[in-house]
Design an enzyme around this catalytic site. Structure first.
Site, mmCIF file in Angstrom:
data_model
loop_
_atom_site.group_PDB
_atom_site.id
_atom_site.type_symbol
_atom_site.label_atom_id
_atom_site.label_comp_id
_atom_site.label_asym_id
_atom_site.label_seq_id
_atom_site.Cartn_x
_atom_site.Cartn_y
_atom_site.Cartn_z
ATOM 1 N N THR A 1 53.631 40.823 81.538
ATOM 2 C CA THR A 1 52.686 41.280 82.559
ATOM 3 C C THR A 1 51.667 40.187 82.812
ATOM 4 O O THR A 1 51.465 39.305 81.970
ATOM 5 C CB THR A 1 51.959 42.567 82.097
ATOM 6 O OG1 THR A 1 51.151 43.059 83.169
ATOM 7 C CG2 THR A 1 51.070 42.322 80.890
ATOM 8 N N ASN B 1 48.756 41.562 84.108
ATOM 9 C CA ASN B 1 47.632 42.484 84.258
ATOM 10 C C ASN B 1 46.663 42.292 83.076
ATOM 11 O O ASN B 1 46.981 42.621 81.935
ATOM 12 C CB ASN B 1 48.204 43.906 84.301
ATOM 13 C CG ASN B 1 47.138 44.955 84.478
ATOM 14 O OD1 ASN B 1 46.080 44.892 83.863
ATOM 15 N ND2 ASN B 1 47.425 45.930 85.313
ATOM 16 N N ASP C 1 57.199 49.997 82.099
ATOM 17 C CA ASP C 1 57.312 50.501 83.461
ATOM 18 C C ASP C 1 56.888 51.962 83.435
ATOM 19 O O ASP C 1 57.214 52.694 82.491
ATOM 20 C CB ASP C 1 58.748 50.353 83.989
ATOM 21 C CG ASP C 1 58.790 50.328 85.521
ATOM 22 O OD1 ASP C 1 57.796 49.898 86.145
ATOM 23 O OD2 ASP C 1 59.806 50.743 86.095
ATOM 24 N N TYR D 1 47.432 57.217 90.853
ATOM 25 C CA TYR D 1 47.437 58.650 91.126
ATOM 26 C C TYR D 1 46.404 59.429 90.292
ATOM 27 O O TYR D 1 46.412 60.657 90.306
ATOM 28 C CB TYR D 1 48.842 59.219 90.852
ATOM 29 C CG TYR D 1 49.918 58.635 91.736
ATOM 30 C CD1 TYR D 1 50.226 59.204 92.970
ATOM 31 C CD2 TYR D 1 50.642 57.509 91.347
ATOM 32 C CE1 TYR D 1 51.221 58.662 93.788
ATOM 33 C CE2 TYR D 1 51.633 56.960 92.149
ATOM 34 C CZ TYR D 1 51.916 57.538 93.365
ATOM 35 O OH TYR D 1 52.906 57.000 94.175
ATOM 36 N N ASP D 2 45.539 58.722 89.568
ATOM 37 C CA ASP D 2 44.574 59.399 88.693
ATOM 38 C C ASP D 2 43.758 60.503 89.384
ATOM 39 O O ASP D 2 43.533 61.554 88.780
ATOM 40 C CB ASP D 2 43.618 58.380 88.053
ATOM 41 C CG ASP D 2 44.239 57.675 86.853
ATOM 42 O OD1 ASP D 2 45.279 58.147 86.358
ATOM 43 O OD2 ASP D 2 43.676 56.657 86.407
ATOM 44 N N LYS E 1 40.967 59.192 78.525
ATOM 45 C CA LYS E 1 42.293 59.113 79.169
ATOM 46 C C LYS E 1 43.294 58.433 78.230
ATOM 47 O O LYS E 1 44.397 58.952 78.011
ATOM 48 C CB LYS E 1 42.199 58.350 80.500
ATOM 49 C CG LYS E 1 43.556 58.188 81.176
ATOM 50 C CD LYS E 1 43.509 57.311 82.422
ATOM 51 C CE LYS E 1 44.922 56.866 82.799
ATOM 52 N NZ LYS E 1 44.968 55.905 83.901
#
Ligand code: IMP
Length: 190
Positions: free
Chosen positions: A8, A10, A69, A151-152, A172
């Protein structure tokens, strides 16, 4: 110190995994190994895409590697958007458009059950291991909260009366798909 690549770029994901794995592992990102390949995510399952990414790094760069993923599986939509979650409303990876399309497709639908599922593929030597993590919940009828991403704002985890976007990151992560899959990865790497 053992070296392993997380497939990644990120920064948030890299920081999180480094914190979880602690000092035993030097976790490298794709930039760190000079990889700026556009790794194809052409599989039609989360498992398939995670495996493609982890194997790509092992085969081309020689490092042991893990890749993740994630998808949102909505029962009333036959498991969609699933592996296509990032590009549900088109190739632009536009979260607001994805959420709007999801709410439109669920307009008037009573069964709001859904789950986030993360798959992690770990490739070490010739071996590949897959782990996953899920969190069950429902899709709300409108957006709530500003935290998180994707989509949180429309995902309310089971046993809670707020969405992921109304929780802080720590709350979370403690129950999330990614948190659960990452915990299984940590046990594999111990
Ligand atoms: P990725 O595999 O982590 O890139 O996730 C694919 C897509 O799933 C993202 O682009 C988001 O739309 C969605 N997604 C993944 N994880 C989350 C999450 O924790 N909250 C909300 N949406 C998520």
């Amino acid at each position: 110190m053992k070296e392993i690549v997380f497939a990644t770029n990120n920064k948030h994901k890299l920081e999180e995994i480094r914190r979880i794995l602690g000092a035993a592992y030097n976790v490298l990102g794709l930039h760190d190994i000079g990889c700026d390949d556009d790794i194809p995510e052409t599989a039609d399952t989360l498992e398939g895409n995670a495996a493609i990414k982890a194997r790509w790094v092992k085969e081309k760069y020689g490092y042991d590697c893990f890749a993740d993923d994630t998808g949102l599986e909505v029962d009333a939509l036959g498991g969609r958007p699933g592996v296509y979650s990032a590009r549900y409303a088109g190739p632009a990876h536009d979260s607001a458009a994805n959420v709007a399309l999801l709410l439109k497709n669920l307009a008037g639908v009573e069964n709001r059950r859904a789950r986030f599922r993360t798959v992690i593929a770990l490739v070490r030597g010739d071996d590949m291991t897959l782990v996953d993590g899920t969190v069950e919940g429902v899709i709300t009828r409108s957006l709530h909260g500003d935290n998180g991403f994707g989509y949180d704002p429309v995902f309310m985890p089971e046993g809670h009366d707020v969405t992921f976007a109304e929780m802080d990151a720590e709350a979370k992560n403690a129950i999330s798909h990614r948190g659960r899959a990452t915990e299984k990865l940590r046990m594999l790497l111990d």
